[in-house]
Design an enzyme around this catalytic site. Structure first.
Site, PDB file in Angstrom:
ATOM      1  CE  LYS A  55      -3.706   2.635   0.813  1.00  9.33           C
ATOM      2  NZ  LYS A  55      -4.440   2.580   2.133  1.00  9.33           N
ATOM      3  CB  SER A  57       1.210   7.931  -1.417  1.00 11.47           C
ATOM      4  OG  SER A  57       0.663   9.237  -1.910  1.00 11.47           O
ATOM      5  CB  THR A 109      -2.249  11.818  -2.491  1.00  9.55           C
ATOM      6  OG1 THR A 109      -2.065  10.734  -3.241  1.00  9.55           O
ATOM      7  CG2 THR A 109      -3.294  12.662  -3.085  1.00  9.55           C
ATOM      8  CB  ALA A 110      -1.244  14.382   2.066  1.00 12.94           C
ATOM      9  CG  HIS A 153      -4.280   8.423   7.957  1.00 11.57           C
ATOM     10  ND1 HIS A 153      -4.828   7.641   6.749  1.00 11.57           N
ATOM     11  CD2 HIS A 153      -3.182   8.020   8.026  1.00 11.57           C
ATOM     12  CE1 HIS A 153      -3.805   7.212   6.420  1.00 11.57           C
ATOM     13  NE2 HIS A 153      -2.544   7.246   6.863  1.00 11.57           N
TER      14      HIS A 153
END
Length: 277
Positions: A55, A57, A109-110, A153
């Site tokens: 997992k 980004s 992505t943030a 989150h």
């Protein structure tokens, strides 16, 4: 088979059935729980010790090793779930000029959303960017160690507990600007594996989790870093959605839009997403 994902509730909820042998005809899994910045870095390596499924980004896709491919399920996209920019004092966006800002990863992505937003809202330019684990960011902002923090989150549900102010919602800006969902976390797997089978296992794990939400509860809370169960439920409900089961056309369009915009700004290398599918 070796897999890595975060200990966040959405990931443990999604992968619970798969890694606990609750699905037929699936292998045993060796699980590594790691923050997104760590898995982003792991995705650039190869060889016998590299992980089979990760997992990461979506923002890290331009950097992953060529042996990995993007899977069409298991990740995190959505609406109303974007990263937040928080400050201790009430500031206007332009007042971020020259300030120190903490981010959870510079290949997230943030971070891309924040930089794209800042290009139009912080005319004087940002100051130092500090990478730190996401769970350390809000205390650092509260304690004045940094001027602003980009959080992800469950922080959108808990930042008020730290006495922090919301300066801007990156997801709200992205959705208003593009009309697209927010592409957050991707699932990648080694190309030498049966990718169709892995995608089918992950979808089955998602469907199992939705059909049996209480079965994974103890596992989710065990890894949720003392998170309130109600917050964990909010987290799951927000980040595990239709895009988790299938990216679909809107999901791929969102990913392409983000990476194309970031490439134009020089934030990531140009990537042909079809190469990863």
């Amino acid at each position: 088979m070796k897999i890595a994902f975060s200990p966040c509730p959405n990931d443990t909820f999604v992968f619970h059935a798969l890694v606990h042998g609750l699905l037929p005809d699936t292998p045993k899994f060796d699980v590594t729980y790691a923050d997104i910045d760590i898995t982003n870095k792991l995705s650039v390596s190869s060889g016998e010790d590299s992980l089979d499924i990760l997992k990461i980004s979506y923002a890290a896709l331009p950097y992953i090793h060529p042996e990995y491919a993007l899977l069409p399920c298991g990740g995190a996209l959505g609406r109303g779930c974007g990263p937040l920019v928080l400050t201790r004092d009430s500031l206007a966006p332009a007042e971020l000029t020259g300030r120190r800002v903490a981010v959870p990863s510079d290949r997230s992505t943030a971070y891309l959303l924040f930089r794209l937003w800042a290009a139009g809202h912080v005319p004087g330019g940002l100051g130092e960017i500090v990478v730190m684990p996401f769970h350390e960011i809000m205390p650092a902002v509260r304690d004045g160690l940094i001027d602003a923090g980009l959080v992800i989150h469950e922080a959108r549900f808990t930042y008020q507990n730290y006495g922090l102010n919301l300066l801007a919602d990156m997801g709200e800006w992205w959705e208003q600007d593009t009309g697209l969902p927010i592409p957050l976390g991707a699932i990648i797997a080694r190309r030498t594996l049966n990718l169709d089978a892995i995608a089918a296992w992950i979808r089955a794990s998602v469907e199992y989790a939705w059909a049996n939400p209480e079965v994974s509860r103890a596992y989710v809370l065990e890894h949720a870093q003392e998170m309130d169960p109600a917050v964990a439920d909010q987290h799951i409900n927000l980040y595990v959605n239709e895009f988790t089961a299938n990216l679909g056309d809107a999901g791929y369009e969102a990913i392409t839009s983000l990476l194309d915009r970031a490439a134009v700004e020089g934030l990531v290398p140009k990537l042909d997403l079809s190469y990863l599918r």
